[in-house]
Design an enzyme around this catalytic site. Structure first.
Site, short mmCIF file in Angstrom:
data_model
loop_
_atom_site.label_atom_id
_atom_site.label_comp_id
_atom_site.label_asym_id
_atom_site.label_seq_id
_atom_site.Cartn_x
_atom_site.Cartn_y
_atom_site.Cartn_z
N ASP A 4 0.77 -1.20 0.11
CA ASP A 4 -0.05 0.11 0.11
C ASP A 4 0.84 1.38 0.03
O ASP A 4 1.82 1.25 0.69
CB ASP A 4 -0.98 0.09 1.09
CG ASP A 4 -2.18 0.97 1.22
OD1 ASP A 4 -2.32 1.51 0.04
OD2 ASP A 4 -2.64 1.36 2.14
N GLY A 52 0.33 5.36 -4.55
CA GLY A 52 -0.30 6.72 -4.75
C GLY A 52 0.16 7.86 -4.10
O GLY A 52 0.44 9.03 -4.43
N ARG A 53 0.49 7.39 -2.63
CA ARG A 53 0.85 8.66 -1.83
C ARG A 53 2.43 9.14 -2.01
O ARG A 53 2.91 10.00 -2.20
CB ARG A 53 0.58 8.17 -0.43
CG ARG A 53 -0.85 8.45 0.24
CD ARG A 53 -1.01 7.90 1.27
NE ARG A 53 -1.51 6.62 1.17
CZ ARG A 53 -1.42 5.66 2.13
NH1 ARG A 53 -1.56 5.89 3.48
NH2 ARG A 53 -1.84 4.25 1.77
N ARG A 55 -0.12 8.75 -10.54
CA ARG A 55 -0.05 7.70 -9.62
C ARG A 55 0.82 6.43 -10.36
O ARG A 55 1.38 5.90 -9.62
CB ARG A 55 -1.35 7.44 -9.46
CG ARG A 55 -2.05 8.14 -8.46
CD ARG A 55 -3.74 7.77 -8.60
NE ARG A 55 -3.88 6.69 -7.85
CZ ARG A 55 -3.84 6.12 -6.57
NH1 ARG A 55 -3.72 7.57 -5.77
NH2 ARG A 55 -3.94 5.12 -5.94
N HIS A 80 3.21 3.05 -8.82
CA HIS A 80 3.06 1.88 -9.16
C HIS A 80 4.23 1.36 -9.88
O HIS A 80 4.64 -0.07 -9.61
CB HIS A 80 1.74 1.58 -10.29
CG HIS A 80 0.54 1.83 -9.68
ND1 HIS A 80 0.04 1.63 -8.22
CD2 HIS A 80 -0.72 2.75 -10.06
CE1 HIS A 80 -1.31 2.06 -8.06
NE2 HIS A 80 -1.77 2.68 -9.01
N SER A 101 -7.02 -5.60 -5.91
CA SER A 101 -8.30 -6.29 -5.17
C SER A 101 -9.46 -5.98 -6.01
O SER A 101 -9.57 -5.32 -7.00
CB SER A 101 -8.54 -5.34 -3.79
OG SER A 101 -9.16 -4.23 -4.18
N LEU A 104 10.63 -20.91 -4.19
CA LEU A 104 9.98 -19.81 -3.48
C LEU A 104 8.26 -20.16 -4.25
O LEU A 104 8.45 -19.93 -5.70
CB LEU A 104 10.36 -18.49 -3.63
CG LEU A 104 9.43 -17.42 -3.40
CD1 LEU A 104 9.24 -17.36 -1.59
CD2 LEU A 104 9.94 -15.92 -3.93
N GLU A 107 0.42 -13.31 12.40
CA GLU A 107 0.98 -12.18 13.00
C GLU A 107 0.74 -10.99 11.98
O GLU A 107 1.28 -11.39 10.83
CB GLU A 107 2.27 -12.30 13.59
CG GLU A 107 2.61 -13.60 14.37
CD GLU A 107 1.85 -13.18 15.71
OE1 GLU A 107 1.60 -12.09 16.16
OE2 GLU A 107 1.23 -14.00 16.45
C1 FPP Z 1 -1.80 0.11 -3.51
O1 FPP Z 1 -1.26 1.67 -3.26
C2 FPP Z 1 -0.89 -0.61 -4.48
C3 FPP Z 1 -1.99 -1.05 -5.61
C4 FPP Z 1 -3.39 -0.92 -5.77
C5 FPP Z 1 -1.07 -1.81 -6.58
C6 FPP Z 1 -0.23 -2.69 -6.34
C7 FPP Z 1 0.55 -2.76 -7.55
C8 FPP Z 1 2.09 -3.06 -7.72
C9 FPP Z 1 3.01 -2.86 -6.71
C10 FPP Z 1 2.60 -2.88 -8.99
C11 FPP Z 1 2.62 -3.89 -9.97
C12 FPP Z 1 2.38 -5.31 -9.59
C13 FPP Z 1 3.26 -6.39 -9.96
C14 FPP Z 1 3.01 -7.50 -9.22
C15 FPP Z 1 4.28 -6.28 -10.65
P1 FPP Z 1 -2.19 2.68 -3.76
O2 FPP Z 1 -2.61 2.95 -5.03
O3 FPP Z 1 -3.84 2.40 -3.18
O4 FPP Z 1 -1.73 3.83 -2.91
P2 FPP Z 1 -2.29 5.01 -2.04
O5 FPP Z 1 -3.25 4.36 -1.06
O6 FPP Z 1 -1.32 5.69 -1.68
O7 FPP Z 1 -3.17 5.98 -3.13
#
Ligand code: FPP
Length: 256
Positions: free
Chosen positions: A34, A37-38, A47, A51, A79, A145, A221
């Site tokens: 998580d 975006g921030r 954004r 990513h 999700s 893994l 945990e």
């Molecule tokens: C949450 O940050 C992150 C996601 C919704 C996407 C996760 C994706 C990746 C790490 C990149 C691609 C994945 C792979 C497997 C190569 P957010 O966008 O909700 O951030 P925020 O809460 O700060 O807005």
């Protein structure tokens, strides 16, 4: 008041006693990535830049898991609720995922990584589904893994789908409802055959599970880190493992 003459569900064999001498390295680490975006917003970037850096953090984390002898790593990449994001962000995320699969598959294989996908992959277009199936096929013999990527995943949807499948099997006479126990039910989840996570890490300071592995994380945990996902590195991974090693896991039993 109805008189219940026999239990609808037979009491299952007691779940095997977990090893309370508990290993200090978790066999299975699950991560809620998580803060992309921030991370981007704090730098005045779009954004997608967050990513993109997040994908680099995934690479670092896979290496860290291997180096630390973690056998199972599950990451929450998309999700079922993320479909509500603007179409442009969904295109960015799926594009990154496809590039990751294309560029990493050889190295993942060389490093003995087996890739699995959980979630409702039918919501992705056919090309992406084909990429996912290929990546799973090409890595299926690897054992060092086990990397699971949760995509279009929601735990409640997973549990409801399992319940539907159980009901259908019972209706078809293939499953005796009286014999349905936790172990049998788990066989209907996307994660069938996967050990439960021992440690769930969430980055960015938020402290919730957000519909991630709700069944499987019953005794995990939970470690919440302040770091934003794109900055997550081996030191953060090691800090989470160290915190895990300090925890006293009792699985409902009494302290010794
Ligand atoms: C949450 O940050 C992150 C996601 C919704 C996407 C996760 C994706 C990746 C790490 C990149 C691609 C994945 C792979 C497997 C190569 P957010 O966008 O909700 O951030 P925020 O809460 O700060 O807005």
């Amino acid at each position: 008041m109805p008189v219940v003459t026999q239990p609808v569900v037979e009491v299952c064999d007691p779940v095997q006693s977990p090893d309370l001498g508990a290993a200090s390295i978790p066999a299975h680490v699950a991560i809620i990535m998580d803060g992309n975006g921030r991370w981007a917003a704090s730098r005045g970037l779009p954004r997608v830049a967050g990513h993109r850096e997040g994908a680099q953090a995934v690479r670092r984390t896979v290496e860290a898991a291997i180096r630390n002898g973690v056998g199972w790593l599950t990451i929450y990449a998309f999700s079922s609720e993320n479909w509500r994001r603007p179409a442009s962000e969904i295109v960015d995320l799926t594009g990154l995922l496809r590039r990751y699969l294309k560029s990493e598959i050889k190295e993942l294989s060389e490093n003995g990584v087996r890739l699995r996908i959980i979630g409702d992959r039918t919501r992705f277009d056919e090309e992406i589904q084909a990429d996912l199936a290929r990546a799973e096929r090409e890595t299926q013999r690897n054992t060092r893994l086990n990397l699971t990527i949760a995509l279009s995943y929601g735990a409640r949807a997973e549990i409801a789908a399992a319940a539907r499948a159980v009901a259908a099997a019972a209706k078809a006479g293939e499953l005796d409802p009286a014999k349905l126990c936790e172990e049998v039910f788990e066989g209907f989840l996307h994660t069938a055959g996967t050990p439960d996570p021992d440690l769930v890490i969430r980055t960015s300071g938020e402290q919730r599970l957000s519909n991630f592995l709700l069944w499987q994380a019953a005794y995990a945990e939970l470690v919440f880190l302040e770091v934003l996902w794109p900055d997550f590195d081996e030191a953060h991974f090691a800090a989470a493992l160290a915190e895990f090693a300090r925890r006293d896991r009792r699985f409902g039993a009494r302290a010794g």
